[in-house]
Design a protein around this motif. Structure first.
Motif, PDB file in Angstrom:
ATOM      1  N   THR A 170       7.369 -20.163 -17.179  1.00  0.00           N
ATOM      2  CA  THR A 170       5.760 -19.968 -17.205  1.00  0.00           C
ATOM      3  C   THR A 170       5.303 -21.600 -18.170  1.00  0.00           C
ATOM      4  O   THR A 170       6.236 -21.591 -18.432  1.00  0.00           O
ATOM      5  N   THR A 171       4.177 -21.953 -18.134  1.00  0.00           N
ATOM      6  CA  THR A 171       3.660 -22.964 -19.552  1.00  0.00           C
ATOM      7  C   THR A 171       2.783 -22.230 -20.671  1.00  0.00           C
ATOM      8  O   THR A 171       2.549 -23.226 -20.960  1.00  0.00           O
ATOM      9  N   LEU A 172       2.923 -20.911 -20.650  1.00  0.00           N
ATOM     10  CA  LEU A 172       2.518 -19.910 -22.334  1.00  0.00           C
ATOM     11  C   LEU A 172       3.696 -20.004 -22.215  1.00  0.00           C
ATOM     12  O   LEU A 172       5.058 -19.700 -22.441  1.00  0.00           O
ATOM     13  N   GLU A 173       3.931 -20.861 -23.649  1.00  0.00           N
ATOM     14  CA  GLU A 173       4.422 -20.346 -24.964  1.00  0.00           C
ATOM     15  C   GLU A 173       5.582 -19.064 -25.384  1.00  0.00           C
ATOM     16  O   GLU A 173       4.291 -18.709 -25.715  1.00  0.00           O
ATOM     17  N   ASN A 174       6.185 -18.660 -25.268  1.00  0.00           N
ATOM     18  CA  ASN A 174       6.911 -17.529 -25.697  1.00  0.00           C
ATOM     19  C   ASN A 174       6.559 -16.532 -25.410  1.00  0.00           C
ATOM     20  O   ASN A 174       5.402 -15.032 -25.643  1.00  0.00           O
ATOM     21  N   ARG A 175       6.363 -16.266 -24.015  1.00  0.00           N
ATOM     22  CA  ARG A 175       5.773 -15.625 -23.083  1.00  0.00           C
ATOM     23  C   ARG A 175       6.552 -15.528 -21.962  1.00  0.00           C
ATOM     24  O   ARG A 175       6.248 -15.549 -20.719  1.00  0.00           O
ATOM     25  N   ASP A 176       7.847 -14.316 -22.253  1.00  0.00           N
ATOM     26  CA  ASP A 176       9.060 -14.013 -20.979  1.00  0.00           C
ATOM     27  C   ASP A 176       9.156 -13.455 -20.391  1.00  0.00           C
ATOM     28  O   ASP A 176       9.413 -12.880 -19.519  1.00  0.00           O
ATOM     29  N   ARG A 177       7.974 -12.189 -20.807  1.00  0.00           N
ATOM     30  CA  ARG A 177       8.331 -11.098 -19.953  1.00  0.00           C
ATOM     31  C   ARG A 177       7.196 -10.739 -18.515  1.00  0.00           C
ATOM     32  O   ARG A 177       6.070 -12.056 -18.057  1.00  0.00           O
ATOM     33  N   SER A 178       7.261 -10.408 -18.131  1.00  0.00           N
ATOM     34  CA  SER A 178       6.918 -10.001 -16.587  1.00  0.00           C
ATOM     35  C   SER A 178       6.053  -8.822 -16.753  1.00  0.00           C
ATOM     36  O   SER A 178       6.523  -7.876 -17.375  1.00  0.00           O
ATOM     37  N   ALA A 179       4.573  -8.919 -16.224  1.00  0.00           N
ATOM     38  CA  ALA A 179       3.345  -7.327 -15.725  1.00  0.00           C
ATOM     39  C   ALA A 179       3.685  -7.273 -14.083  1.00  0.00           C
ATOM     40  O   ALA A 179       3.402  -8.308 -13.353  1.00  0.00           O
ATOM     41  N   LEU A 180       3.945  -6.189 -13.865  1.00  0.00           N
ATOM     42  CA  LEU A 180       3.619  -5.539 -12.937  1.00  0.00           C
ATOM     43  C   LEU A 180       1.349  -5.158 -12.794  1.00  0.00           C
ATOM     44  O   LEU A 180       1.138  -4.888 -13.834  1.00  0.00           O
ATOM     45  N   LEU A 181       0.318  -6.185 -12.433  1.00  0.00           N
ATOM     46  CA  LEU A 181      -0.746  -5.982 -12.136  1.00  0.00           C
ATOM     47  C   LEU A 181      -1.460  -5.175 -10.974  1.00  0.00           C
ATOM     48  O   LEU A 181      -1.096  -5.920 -10.027  1.00  0.00           O
ATOM     49  N   VAL A 182      -1.738  -4.248 -11.515  1.00  0.00           N
ATOM     50  CA  VAL A 182      -2.782  -3.401 -10.076  1.00  0.00           C
ATOM     51  C   VAL A 182      -4.194  -3.576 -10.615  1.00  0.00           C
ATOM     52  O   VAL A 182      -4.623  -2.708 -11.164  1.00  0.00           O
ATOM     53  N   ILE A 183      -4.402  -4.471  -8.954  1.00  0.00           N
ATOM     54  CA  ILE A 183      -5.738  -4.801  -9.200  1.00  0.00           C
ATOM     55  C   ILE A 183      -7.370  -4.072  -8.119  1.00  0.00           C
ATOM     56  O   ILE A 183      -6.725  -3.824  -7.130  1.00  0.00           O
ATOM     57  N   ASP A 184      -8.057  -3.272  -8.823  1.00  0.00           N
ATOM     58  CA  ASP A 184      -8.804  -2.150  -7.978  1.00  0.00           C
ATOM     59  C   ASP A 184      -8.532  -1.465  -6.827  1.00  0.00           C
ATOM     60  O   ASP A 184      -9.227  -1.442  -5.916  1.00  0.00           O
ATOM     61  N   VAL A 185      -7.594   0.045  -7.451  1.00  0.00           N
ATOM     62  CA  VAL A 185      -7.593   0.546  -6.600  1.00  0.00           C
ATOM     63  C   VAL A 185      -8.113   1.734  -6.458  1.00  0.00           C
ATOM     64  O   VAL A 185      -8.059   2.389  -7.226  1.00  0.00           O
ATOM     65  N   GLN A 186      -8.979   1.058  -6.292  1.00  0.00           N
ATOM     66  CA  GLN A 186      -9.601   2.704  -6.551  1.00  0.00           C
ATOM     67  C   GLN A 186     -10.670   3.248  -5.506  1.00  0.00           C
ATOM     68  O   GLN A 186     -10.979   2.713  -4.371  1.00  0.00           O
ATOM     69  N   THR A 187     -11.551   4.463  -5.659  1.00  0.00           N
ATOM     70  CA  THR A 187     -11.575   5.459  -3.872  1.00  0.00           C
ATOM     71  C   THR A 187     -12.706   4.362  -3.758  1.00  0.00           C
ATOM     72  O   THR A 187     -12.712   4.190  -2.395  1.00  0.00           O
ATOM     73  N   GLY A 188     -13.629   3.708  -4.144  1.00  0.00           N
ATOM     74  CA  GLY A 188     -14.965   3.425  -3.364  1.00  0.00           C
ATOM     75  C   GLY A 188     -14.292   1.737  -2.535  1.00  0.00           C
ATOM     76  O   GLY A 188     -15.012   1.329  -1.901  1.00  0.00           O
ATOM     77  N   VAL A 189     -13.706   1.093  -3.436  1.00  0.00           N
ATOM     78  CA  VAL A 189     -13.028  -0.192  -2.503  1.00  0.00           C
ATOM     79  C   VAL A 189     -12.356   0.154  -1.112  1.00  0.00           C
ATOM     80  O   VAL A 189     -11.997  -0.368  -0.283  1.00  0.00           O
ATOM     81  N   LEU A 190     -11.233   1.156  -1.915  1.00  0.00           N
ATOM     82  CA  LEU A 190     -10.695   0.968  -1.019  1.00  0.00           C
ATOM     83  C   LEU A 190     -10.548   2.078   1.019  1.00  0.00           C
ATOM     84  O   LEU A 190     -10.115   2.965   1.709  1.00  0.00           O
ATOM     85  N   VAL A 191     -12.064   2.579   0.933  1.00  0.00           N
ATOM     86  CA  VAL A 191     -12.739   3.304   1.907  1.00  0.00           C
ATOM     87  C   VAL A 191     -12.263   2.492   2.908  1.00  0.00           C
ATOM     88  O   VAL A 191     -13.575   1.340   3.244  1.00  0.00           O
ATOM     89  N   GLY A 192     -11.423   2.985   3.789  1.00  0.00           N
ATOM     90  CA  GLY A 192     -11.737   2.246   4.991  1.00  0.00           C
ATOM     91  C   GLY A 192     -10.912   0.836   4.780  1.00  0.00           C
ATOM     92  O   GLY A 192     -10.454  -0.371   6.101  1.00  0.00           O
ATOM     93  N   ALA A 193      -9.930   0.773   4.263  1.00  0.00           N
ATOM     94  CA  ALA A 193      -8.914  -0.567   3.339  1.00  0.00           C
ATOM     95  C   ALA A 193      -7.632  -0.014   4.876  1.00  0.00           C
ATOM     96  O   ALA A 193      -6.914   0.340   5.168  1.00  0.00           O
ATOM     97  N   HIS A 194      -7.333  -1.774   4.567  1.00  0.00           N
ATOM     98  CA  HIS A 194      -6.011  -1.930   6.064  1.00  0.00           C
ATOM     99  C   HIS A 194      -4.883  -1.475   5.423  1.00  0.00           C
ATOM    100  O   HIS A 194      -4.696  -1.224   4.282  1.00  0.00           O
ATOM    101  N   ASP A 195      -4.259  -0.274   6.506  1.00  0.00           N
ATOM    102  CA  ASP A 195      -2.459   0.226   5.868  1.00  0.00           C
ATOM    103  C   ASP A 195      -2.680   1.208   4.209  1.00  0.00           C
ATOM    104  O   ASP A 195      -2.534   0.562   3.606  1.00  0.00           O
ATOM    105  N   ARG A 196      -4.317   1.424   4.244  1.00  0.00           N
ATOM    106  CA  ARG A 196      -4.498   2.197   2.768  1.00  0.00           C
ATOM    107  C   ARG A 196      -2.820   2.417   2.610  1.00  0.00           C
ATOM    108  O   ARG A 196      -2.833   2.305   0.976  1.00  0.00           O
ATOM    109  N   ASP A 197      -2.791   3.847   3.680  1.00  0.00           N
ATOM    110  CA  ASP A 197      -1.367   5.131   2.591  1.00  0.00           C
ATOM    111  C   ASP A 197      -0.387   4.144   2.217  1.00  0.00           C
ATOM    112  O   ASP A 197      -0.037   4.302   1.797  1.00  0.00           O
TER     113      ASP A 197
END
Length: 187
Positions: free
Chosen positions: A2-29
């Motif tokens: 990373t080009t960000l100084e003193n930022r050597d940790r990782s995170a799992l970023l889970v985006i918009d796993v919401q009821t209304g967003v996932l209605v009819g989503a491909h391979d939802r389960d």
């Protein structure tokens, strides 16, 4: 790397796993199952978990469609970043949340592939983060009636191009949920 100084940790970023967003989503389960496994791995090895939750006219705050799906649980201490735009960095406190935790590498999963996931991938890379997309843990709805490719094609295309993405001093790429490295330092 990373080009960000003193930022050597990782995170799992889970985006918009919401009821209304996932209605009819491909391979939802299947996608939710793989995200569930990623959450347990991250929590088990001390990798930060950061959630992103979208609101809009179709997803009013506190409504049922706005809620995180029942299959996944936000644990105490895991930040939830609220957003109204596709890029989870835009007009949110995501950067502050990540900076406070020393995070310079993001492992991204969630929905929707062709909207908020893509926007956030690009937003993170341009802001200096290393970004790995979990190739089998993101999804989208079927918009082919409006001229879009099938959801499977949208996912495959995003995986294809993100696998070749690069920027000076930063890494990008894809890995499956089973193969992705979660914890540890960037680079």
């Amino acid at each position: 790397m990373t080009t960000l100084e003193n930022r050597d940790r990782s995170a799992l970023l889970v985006i918009d796993v919401q009821t209304g967003v996932l209605v009819g989503a491909h391979d939802r389960d299947g996608v939710l199952g793989r995200i569930g496994v990623l959450l347990e791995r991250a929590r088990g090895d001390g990798t930060e978990v950061v959630w992103v939750q979208h609101s809009s006219d179709q997803l009013p705050v506190e409504s049922e469609p706005w809620q995180i799906v029942s299959e996944l649980t936000v644990r105490d201490g895991e930040p939830v970043v609220h957003k109204r735009y596709g890029d989870a960095f835009e007009a949110t406190d995501l950067e502050d949340v990540l900076a406070a935790r020393g995070i310079g590498r993001l492992v991204v999963a969630g929905a929707q592939t062709d909207a908020c996931v893509r926007s956030t991938l690009h937003g993170a890379l341009t802001r200096g983060y290393d970004v790995t997309l979990v190739s089998d843990a993101h999804t989208t709805e079927d918009l082919s009636a409006w001229g879009a490719p099938s959801p499977a094609e949208v996912v495959a295309h995003t995986n294809l191009y993100w696998g070749f993405e690069e920027a000076p001093g930063r890494t990008a790429g894809t890995a499956t949920a089973a193969e992705v490295e979660l914890g540890g330092a960037s680079g």
